[in-house]
Design an enzyme around this catalytic site. Structure first.
Site, PDB file in Angstrom:
ATOM      1  N   LYS A  49      44.538  31.379  22.828  1.00  0.00           N
ATOM      2  CA  LYS A  49      45.322  30.292  23.182  1.00  0.00           C
ATOM      3  C   LYS A  49      44.411  29.330  24.089  1.00  0.00           C
ATOM      4  O   LYS A  49      44.217  28.013  23.954  1.00  0.00           O
ATOM      5  CB  LYS A  49      46.704  30.342  23.774  1.00  0.00           C
ATOM      6  CG  LYS A  49      47.586  31.203  22.578  1.00  0.00           C
ATOM      7  CD  LYS A  49      49.039  31.585  22.971  1.00  0.00           C
ATOM      8  CE  LYS A  49      49.078  32.415  24.036  1.00  0.00           C
ATOM      9  NZ  LYS A  49      48.509  33.926  23.451  1.00  0.00           N
ATOM     10  N   HIS A  92      56.896  32.788  32.643  1.00  0.00           N
ATOM     11  CA  HIS A  92      56.021  32.785  31.551  1.00  0.00           C
ATOM     12  C   HIS A  92      56.287  33.235  30.366  1.00  0.00           C
ATOM     13  O   HIS A  92      57.435  33.935  30.062  1.00  0.00           O
ATOM     14  CB  HIS A  92      54.553  33.531  31.940  1.00  0.00           C
ATOM     15  CG  HIS A  92      53.834  33.156  33.126  1.00  0.00           C
ATOM     16  ND1 HIS A  92      53.941  33.159  34.361  1.00  0.00           N
ATOM     17  CD2 HIS A  92      52.873  32.329  33.093  1.00  0.00           C
ATOM     18  CE1 HIS A  92      53.223  32.538  35.045  1.00  0.00           C
ATOM     19  NE2 HIS A  92      52.206  31.970  34.082  1.00  0.00           N
ATOM     20  N   ASN A 120      44.602  29.694  38.409  1.00  0.00           N
ATOM     21  CA  ASN A 120      45.157  28.673  37.674  1.00  0.00           C
ATOM     22  C   ASN A 120      44.417  27.442  37.987  1.00  0.00           C
ATOM     23  O   ASN A 120      44.023  27.103  39.123  1.00  0.00           O
ATOM     24  CB  ASN A 120      46.788  28.304  38.388  1.00  0.00           C
ATOM     25  CG  ASN A 120      47.613  27.761  37.416  1.00  0.00           C
ATOM     26  OD1 ASN A 120      47.067  26.830  36.941  1.00  0.00           O
ATOM     27  ND2 ASN A 120      48.648  28.314  37.408  1.00  0.00           N
ATOM     28  N   PHE A 121      44.083  26.888  36.704  1.00  0.00           N
ATOM     29  CA  PHE A 121      43.365  25.620  36.703  1.00  0.00           C
ATOM     30  C   PHE A 121      44.289  24.193  37.064  1.00  0.00           C
ATOM     31  O   PHE A 121      43.844  22.996  36.817  1.00  0.00           O
ATOM     32  CB  PHE A 121      42.480  25.557  35.505  1.00  0.00           C
ATOM     33  CG  PHE A 121      41.403  26.192  35.383  1.00  0.00           C
ATOM     34  CD1 PHE A 121      40.180  26.198  36.383  1.00  0.00           C
ATOM     35  CD2 PHE A 121      41.414  27.630  34.740  1.00  0.00           C
ATOM     36  CE1 PHE A 121      39.014  26.808  36.184  1.00  0.00           C
ATOM     37  CE2 PHE A 121      40.222  28.528  34.772  1.00  0.00           C
ATOM     38  CZ  PHE A 121      39.269  28.081  35.482  1.00  0.00           C
ATOM     39  N   LYS A 138      52.539  37.217  27.854  1.00  0.00           N
ATOM     40  CA  LYS A 138      51.611  37.403  28.895  1.00  0.00           C
ATOM     41  C   LYS A 138      51.498  38.923  29.304  1.00  0.00           C
ATOM     42  O   LYS A 138      52.351  39.626  29.454  1.00  0.00           O
ATOM     43  CB  LYS A 138      52.315  36.295  30.248  1.00  0.00           C
ATOM     44  CG  LYS A 138      51.495  36.644  31.262  1.00  0.00           C
ATOM     45  CD  LYS A 138      51.698  35.615  32.329  1.00  0.00           C
ATOM     46  CE  LYS A 138      50.769  35.811  33.717  1.00  0.00           C
ATOM     47  NZ  LYS A 138      49.395  35.778  33.332  1.00  0.00           N
ATOM     48  N   GLY A 159      48.706  35.995  38.076  1.00  0.00           N
ATOM     49  CA  GLY A 159      47.815  35.602  39.144  1.00  0.00           C
ATOM     50  C   GLY A 159      48.120  34.657  40.266  1.00  0.00           C
ATOM     51  O   GLY A 159      47.702  34.707  41.339  1.00  0.00           O
ATOM     52  N   THR A 160      48.882  33.507  39.587  1.00  0.00           N
ATOM     53  CA  THR A 160      49.210  32.487  40.335  1.00  0.00           C
ATOM     54  C   THR A 160      50.217  32.791  41.486  1.00  0.00           C
ATOM     55  O   THR A 160      50.543  32.525  42.368  1.00  0.00           O
ATOM     56  CB  THR A 160      49.880  31.439  39.520  1.00  0.00           C
ATOM     57  OG1 THR A 160      48.897  31.088  38.439  1.00  0.00           O
ATOM     58  CG2 THR A 160      50.302  30.138  40.129  1.00  0.00           C
ATOM     59  N   GLY A 208      36.315  34.799  24.682  1.00  0.00           N
ATOM     60  CA  GLY A 208      37.713  34.566  24.408  1.00  0.00           C
ATOM     61  C   GLY A 208      38.390  33.273  23.686  1.00  0.00           C
ATOM     62  O   GLY A 208      39.306  32.569  23.886  1.00  0.00           O
ATOM     63  N   GLY A 254      38.975  32.537  34.072  1.00  0.00           N
ATOM     64  CA  GLY A 254      40.302  31.896  34.050  1.00  0.00           C
ATOM     65  C   GLY A 254      41.387  33.347  33.680  1.00  0.00           C
ATOM     66  O   GLY A 254      42.298  33.167  34.069  1.00  0.00           O
TER      67      GLY A 254
HETATM   68  N1  LIG Z   1      43.520  30.543  34.903  1.00  0.00           N
HETATM   69  C1  LIG Z   1      44.380  29.714  34.165  1.00  0.00           C
HETATM   70  O1  LIG Z   1      44.645  28.477  34.597  1.00  0.00           O
HETATM   71  C2  LIG Z   1      44.950  30.400  33.326  1.00  0.00           C
HETATM   72  C3  LIG Z   1      45.903  29.760  32.307  1.00  0.00           C
HETATM   73  C4  LIG Z   1      46.524  30.036  31.240  1.00  0.00           C
HETATM   74  C5  LIG Z   1      46.252  31.434  30.782  1.00  0.00           C
HETATM   75  N2  LIG Z   1      45.498  32.107  31.845  1.00  0.00           N
HETATM   76  C6  LIG Z   1      44.861  33.690  31.599  1.00  0.00           C
HETATM   77  O2  LIG Z   1      43.888  33.564  30.467  1.00  0.00           O
HETATM   78  C7  LIG Z   1      43.772  34.936  29.968  1.00  0.00           C
HETATM   79  C8  LIG Z   1      44.112  34.413  28.382  1.00  0.00           C
HETATM   80  O3  LIG Z   1      45.058  33.796  28.209  1.00  0.00           O
HETATM   81  P1  LIG Z   1      45.367  33.445  26.545  1.00  0.00           P
HETATM   82  O4  LIG Z   1      46.764  32.809  26.726  1.00  0.00           O
HETATM   83  O5  LIG Z   1      44.639  32.363  26.137  1.00  0.00           O
HETATM   84  O6  LIG Z   1      45.638  34.715  25.968  1.00  0.00           O
HETATM   85  P2  LIG Z   1      45.415  35.027  24.388  1.00  0.00           P
HETATM   86  O7  LIG Z   1      45.729  33.839  23.497  1.00  0.00           O
HETATM   87  O8  LIG Z   1      45.601  36.408  24.035  1.00  0.00           O
HETATM   88  O9  LIG Z   1      43.829  35.105  24.182  1.00  0.00           O
HETATM   89  C9  LIG Z   1      42.819  35.985  24.715  1.00  0.00           C
HETATM   90  C10 LIG Z   1      41.576  36.052  23.693  1.00  0.00           C
HETATM   91  O10 LIG Z   1      40.617  36.970  24.059  1.00  0.00           O
HETATM   92  C11 LIG Z   1      40.297  37.870  23.119  1.00  0.00           C
HETATM   93  N3  LIG Z   1      39.827  39.012  23.506  1.00  0.00           N
HETATM   94  C12 LIG Z   1      40.191  40.334  23.815  1.00  0.00           C
HETATM   95  N4  LIG Z   1      39.183  41.025  24.217  1.00  0.00           N
HETATM   96  C13 LIG Z   1      38.208  40.496  24.214  1.00  0.00           C
HETATM   97  C14 LIG Z   1      36.815  40.961  24.416  1.00  0.00           C
HETATM   98  N5  LIG Z   1      36.463  41.879  24.975  1.00  0.00           N
HETATM   99  N6  LIG Z   1      35.725  39.839  23.975  1.00  0.00           N
HETATM  100  C15 LIG Z   1      36.117  38.391  23.708  1.00  0.00           C
HETATM  101  N7  LIG Z   1      37.163  38.101  23.363  1.00  0.00           N
HETATM  102  C16 LIG Z   1      38.319  39.215  23.932  1.00  0.00           C
HETATM  103  C17 LIG Z   1      41.568  38.133  22.307  1.00  0.00           C
HETATM  104  O11 LIG Z   1      41.234  38.530  20.967  1.00  0.00           O
HETATM  105  P3  LIG Z   1      42.456  39.410  20.101  1.00  0.00           P
HETATM  106  O12 LIG Z   1      43.644  38.316  19.974  1.00  0.00           O
HETATM  107  O13 LIG Z   1      41.610  39.618  18.880  1.00  0.00           O
HETATM  108  O14 LIG Z   1      42.839  40.536  20.979  1.00  0.00           O
HETATM  109  C18 LIG Z   1      42.101  36.616  22.194  1.00  0.00           C
HETATM  110  O15 LIG Z   1      41.621  35.885  21.235  1.00  0.00           O
HETATM  111  C19 LIG Z   1      45.065  35.494  30.272  1.00  0.00           C
HETATM  112  O16 LIG Z   1      44.988  36.446  31.349  1.00  0.00           O
HETATM  113  C20 LIG Z   1      46.038  34.517  30.998  1.00  0.00           C
HETATM  114  O17 LIG Z   1      46.583  34.887  31.869  1.00  0.00           O
HETATM  115  C21 LIG Z   1      44.759  31.549  32.834  1.00  0.00           C
END
Ligand SMILES: NC(=O)c1ccc[n+]([C@@H]2O[C@H](COP(=O)([O-])OP(=O)(O)OC[C@H]3O[C@@H](n4cnc5c(N)ncnc54)[C@H](OP(=O)(O)O)[C@@H]3O)[C@@H](O)[C@H]2O)c1
Length: 243
Positions: free
Chosen positions: A13, A134, A106-107, A138, A144-145, A9, A78
């Site tokens: 973002k 959010h 959440n990190f 999203k 999840g948080t 991924g 994450g």
């Molecule tokens: N744990 C934390 O602290 C934290 C903080 C923020 C966000 N998050 C979570 O992290 C996740 C990602 O958030 P984000 O804001 O980065 O979302 P995002 O910008 O939509 O990024 C997700 C990425 O994953 C790609 N993707 C989709 N299916 C895939 C696959 N099978 N293999 C590889 N890549 C794939 C997407 O590609 P396409 O755009 O081409 O579909 C996109 O580039 C969400 O679940 C969010 O809730 C967690």
């Protein structure tokens, strides 16, 4: 010795921010950046990373984590949206293999501290509601948080909160519930990731509010997870366990 990391991924973002953070650290070597069109299994065989960080989507995160574990790499997940049942299955797999991993809804340090402190407060205030806010893209709700926050409150409280007397004139008005704690989800442009926890007592309230203003806030936690995961033998849920 540098630790090899693959980011799944990597073009999203969170993925892009994580690529920068890993590349800036001398302790780690980035061996792969995967997007939607790449095959995780092939990359695991070719690159043999010690750690895989996953920031993809709720639809694919379970299968990704299975694949990572099956290939003996340490997962740092994450991506949100894993169910309790899925987490349990993944945890059992890691236990069988004595493989350390981390699922972190959440990190951010501020969020982790909030999750820790609300548990203490719940001992004294049983009535509480969560509002999570959010950005509008999203994919999952509640966050999840918010689920992790509700679980922490439920662990800390001595008795359950009040049963709401409000009749919902429009379905959903009182939010959803986790462990009988109402959660309200707001999705708007202009927001990033925010949460409020409001406790109510006799004649007073106590409010926690956490605001993530930049995705950089998540990076110290991501790097901490990378440093600690190699020393773990099970799959832990929540970064607070290794703070
Ligand atoms: N744990 C934390 O602290 C934290 C903080 C923020 C966000 N998050 C979570 O992290 C996740 C990602 O958030 P984000 O804001 O980065 O979302 P995002 O910008 O939509 O990024 C997700 C990425 O994953 C790609 N993707 C989709 N299916 C895939 C696959 N099978 N293999 C590889 N890549 C794939 C997407 O590609 P396409 O755009 O081409 O579909 C996109 O580039 C969400 O679940 C969010 O809730 C967690």
């Amino acid at each position: 010795m540098t630790i090899s990391i693959l980011i799944n991924g990597a073009f999203g973002k969170m993925g892009q921010e994580t690529v920068k953070a890993v590349e800036a650290s001398q302790a780690f070597k980035l061996v792969g950046k995967l997007g939607k069109s790449d095959v995780l299994k092939t990359a695991l065989i070719d690159k043999k990373p010690e750690i895989v960080i996953d920031f993809t989507t709720p639809e694919v995160v379970y299968q990704n984590t299975l694949t990572i574990i099956e290939h003996g790499a340490h997962p740092i997940i994450g991506t949100t949206g894993l169910s309790d049942e899925q987490r349990e299955k993944l945890g059992n797999l890691c236990k069988e293999r004595q493989l350390g991993g981390i699922i972190a809804p959440n990190f951010s340090l501020a969020t982790l501290l909030m999750i820790k402190y609300v548990k203490d407060c719940a001992r004294y205030f049983s009535d509480v509601e969560i509002i999570e806010l959010h950005h509008k893209r999203k994919k999952d709700a509640p966050s999840g948080t918010a689920i992790k926050t509700a679980e922490s409150i439920a662990q800390g409280r001595r008795k359950e909160g009040y049963a709401s007397f409000s009749k919902e004139m429009i379905s959903g008005t009182r939010g959803t519930k986790k462990d009988n704690i109402p959660i309200h989800s707001v999705r708007l442009p202009g927001l990033l990731a925010h949460e409020m926890v409001i406790f109510g007592g006799e004649g007073e309230t106590l409010t926690f509010r956490q605001d993530t203003l930049s995705r950089k806030a998540f990076m110290p936690g991501v790097l901490l997870a990378c440093r600690k995961v190699l020393g773990l033998k099970t799959l832990i849920y929540g970064l607070e366990h290794i703070l």
